[in-house]
Scaffold this motif. Structure first.
Motif, PDB file in Angstrom:
ATOM      1  N   GLY A 140       0.773  -1.237   0.000  1.00 47.98           N
ATOM      2  CA  GLY A 140       0.000   0.000   0.000  1.00 47.98           C
ATOM      3  C   GLY A 140       0.801   1.281   0.000  1.00 47.98           C
ATOM      4  O   GLY A 140       0.256   2.346   0.319  1.00 47.98           O
ATOM      5  N   PHE A 141       2.080   1.226  -0.374  1.00 49.90           N
ATOM      6  CA  PHE A 141       2.906   2.429  -0.389  1.00 49.90           C
ATOM      7  C   PHE A 141       2.303   3.528  -1.242  1.00 49.90           C
ATOM      8  O   PHE A 141       2.273   4.690  -0.833  1.00 49.90           O
ATOM      9  N   ASP A 142       1.801   3.193  -2.428  1.00 55.29           N
ATOM     10  CA  ASP A 142       1.241   4.219  -3.315  1.00 55.29           C
ATOM     11  C   ASP A 142       0.041   4.919  -2.673  1.00 55.29           C
ATOM     12  O   ASP A 142      -0.122   6.131  -2.790  1.00 55.29           O
ATOM     13  N   SER A 143      -0.781   4.184  -1.941  1.00 50.93           N
ATOM     14  CA  SER A 143      -1.914   4.794  -1.230  1.00 50.93           C
ATOM     15  C   SER A 143      -1.429   5.699  -0.106  1.00 50.93           C
ATOM     16  O   SER A 143      -1.941   6.794   0.097  1.00 50.93           O
ATOM     17  N   TRP A 144      -0.406   5.225   0.637  1.00 52.65           N
ATOM     18  CA  TRP A 144       0.159   6.050   1.697  1.00 52.65           C
ATOM     19  C   TRP A 144       0.737   7.333   1.119  1.00 52.65           C
ATOM     20  O   TRP A 144       0.504   8.419   1.655  1.00 52.65           O
ATOM     21  N   LEU A 145       1.478   7.226   0.015  1.00 55.58           N
ATOM     22  CA  LEU A 145       2.106   8.393  -0.593  1.00 55.58           C
ATOM     23  C   LEU A 145       1.052   9.414  -1.015  1.00 55.58           C
ATOM     24  O   LEU A 145       1.194  10.604  -0.747  1.00 55.58           O
ATOM     25  N   ALA A 146      -0.010   8.953  -1.643  1.00 50.28           N
ATOM     26  CA  ALA A 146      -1.073   9.860  -2.078  1.00 50.28           C
ATOM     27  C   ALA A 146      -1.733  10.565  -0.893  1.00 50.28           C
ATOM     28  O   ALA A 146      -2.077  11.741  -0.977  1.00 50.28           O
ATOM     29  N   ALA A 147      -1.879   9.874   0.213  1.00 53.91           N
ATOM     30  CA  ALA A 147      -2.527  10.452   1.391  1.00 53.91           C
ATOM     31  C   ALA A 147      -1.574  11.259   2.275  1.00 53.91           C
ATOM     32  O   ALA A 147      -2.017  12.061   3.088  1.00 53.91           O
ATOM     33  N   SER A 148      -0.272  11.082   2.097  1.00 53.83           N
ATOM     34  CA  SER A 148       0.702  11.683   3.008  1.00 53.83           C
ATOM     35  C   SER A 148       0.830  13.189   2.873  1.00 53.83           C
ATOM     36  O   SER A 148       1.180  13.869   3.821  1.00 53.83           O
ATOM     37  N   ASN A 149       0.606  13.709   1.695  1.00 59.15           N
ATOM     38  CA  ASN A 149       0.746  15.141   1.440  1.00 59.15           C
ATOM     39  C   ASN A 149       2.169  15.641   1.689  1.00 59.15           C
ATOM     40  O   ASN A 149       2.392  16.824   1.923  1.00 59.15           O
ATOM     41  N   ALA A 150       3.166  14.742   1.658  1.00 63.38           N
ATOM     42  CA  ALA A 150       4.564  15.122   1.863  1.00 63.38           C
ATOM     43  C   ALA A 150       5.100  15.810   0.609  1.00 63.38           C
ATOM     44  O   ALA A 150       4.808  15.387  -0.507  1.00 63.38           O
ATOM     45  N   LEU A 188      14.189   0.434 -11.880  1.00 67.34           N
ATOM     46  CA  LEU A 188      13.032   1.312 -12.063  1.00 67.34           C
ATOM     47  C   LEU A 188      11.972   0.704 -12.976  1.00 67.34           C
ATOM     48  O   LEU A 188      10.773   0.835 -12.717  1.00 67.34           O
ATOM     49  N   GLU A 189      12.389  -0.001 -14.019  1.00 67.39           N
ATOM     50  CA  GLU A 189      11.412  -0.555 -14.969  1.00 67.39           C
ATOM     51  C   GLU A 189      10.533  -1.651 -14.371  1.00 67.39           C
ATOM     52  O   GLU A 189       9.498  -1.999 -14.930  1.00 67.39           O
ATOM     53  N   LYS A 190      10.894  -2.168 -13.200  1.00 64.82           N
ATOM     54  CA  LYS A 190      10.084  -3.201 -12.536  1.00 64.82           C
ATOM     55  C   LYS A 190       9.073  -2.626 -11.542  1.00 64.82           C
ATOM     56  O   LYS A 190       8.322  -3.354 -10.924  1.00 64.82           O
ATOM     57  N   ILE A 191       9.063  -1.297 -11.399  1.00 61.72           N
ATOM     58  CA  ILE A 191       8.168  -0.657 -10.436  1.00 61.72           C
ATOM     59  C   ILE A 191       6.967  -0.084 -11.160  1.00 61.72           C
ATOM     60  O   ILE A 191       7.122   0.609 -12.168  1.00 61.72           O
ATOM     61  N   PRO A 192       5.751  -0.341 -10.700  1.00 67.32           N
ATOM     62  CA  PRO A 192       4.569   0.221 -11.367  1.00 67.32           C
ATOM     63  C   PRO A 192       4.635   1.746 -11.379  1.00 67.32           C
ATOM     64  O   PRO A 192       4.944   2.361 -10.358  1.00 67.32           O
ATOM     65  N   PRO A 193       4.375   2.383 -12.529  1.00 64.75           N
ATOM     66  CA  PRO A 193       4.492   3.846 -12.622  1.00 64.75           C
ATOM     67  C   PRO A 193       3.609   4.593 -11.626  1.00 64.75           C
ATOM     68  O   PRO A 193       3.971   5.673 -11.167  1.00 64.75           O
ATOM     69  N   GLU A 194       2.484   4.027 -11.255  1.00 63.83           N
ATOM     70  CA  GLU A 194       1.587   4.709 -10.316  1.00 63.83           C
ATOM     71  C   GLU A 194       2.168   4.764  -8.897  1.00 63.83           C
ATOM     72  O   GLU A 194       1.680   5.520  -8.052  1.00 63.83           O
ATOM     73  N   ALA A 195       3.236   4.017  -8.629  1.00 64.36           N
ATOM     74  CA  ALA A 195       3.844   4.022  -7.297  1.00 64.36           C
ATOM     75  C   ALA A 195       4.351   5.401  -6.906  1.00 64.36           C
ATOM     76  O   ALA A 195       4.363   5.743  -5.729  1.00 64.36           O
ATOM     77  N   PHE A 196       4.766   6.210  -7.885  1.00 58.52           N
ATOM     78  CA  PHE A 196       5.316   7.534  -7.609  1.00 58.52           C
ATOM     79  C   PHE A 196       4.476   8.640  -8.243  1.00 58.52           C
ATOM     80  O   PHE A 196       4.965   9.739  -8.490  1.00 58.52           O
ATOM     81  N   ALA A 197       3.220   8.388  -8.498  1.00 54.08           N
ATOM     82  CA  ALA A 197       2.341   9.345  -9.184  1.00 54.08           C
ATOM     83  C   ALA A 197       2.291  10.677  -8.440  1.00 54.08           C
ATOM     84  O   ALA A 197       2.185  10.727  -7.216  1.00 54.08           O
TER      85      ALA A 197
END
Length: 105
Positions: free
Chosen positions: A16-26, A38-47
């Protein structure tokens, strides 16, 4: 600003890192032990973030990432020999800041 050891970014995304990142407001997030190319990581992980990424020199080990809402004006990477091992450093600077973000060690 947030900083932590993700112990593998792919596993962190599954937890759930991508959800945490979106909610973190950091504005800036510093990650260590990303452990993946990098190519093995889903692009939405750092949206929504600019990414400075280094996967590390050994597959499946180490690696760092700096995520930021503002685009960095410069990204620097270095690796230095120190007693007992290697020190890796990644730093980013922002043109609109009064001074650059201190080097991340």
């Amino acid at each position: 600003m947030a900083a932590f050891n993700v112990n593998g970014i792919r596993a962190a995304v599954r937890r759930g890192f991508d959800s945490w990142l979106a909610a973190s407001n950091a504005d800036v997030v510093c990650l260590q032990e990303v452990r993946a190319p990098l190519e093995k990581i889903p692009p939405e992980a750092f949206a929504g973030y600019h990414l400075a990424y280094h996967e590390g020199d050994q597959p499946g080990r180490a690696g760092v990432a700096i995520l930021s809402r503002s685009e960095p004006s410069a990204v620097r990477m270095g690796q230095y020999s120190v007693s007992g091992g290697m020190l890796r450093r990644k730093s980013v600077s922002y043109a609109d800041e009064l001074r650059p973000l201190d080097d991340m060690v």
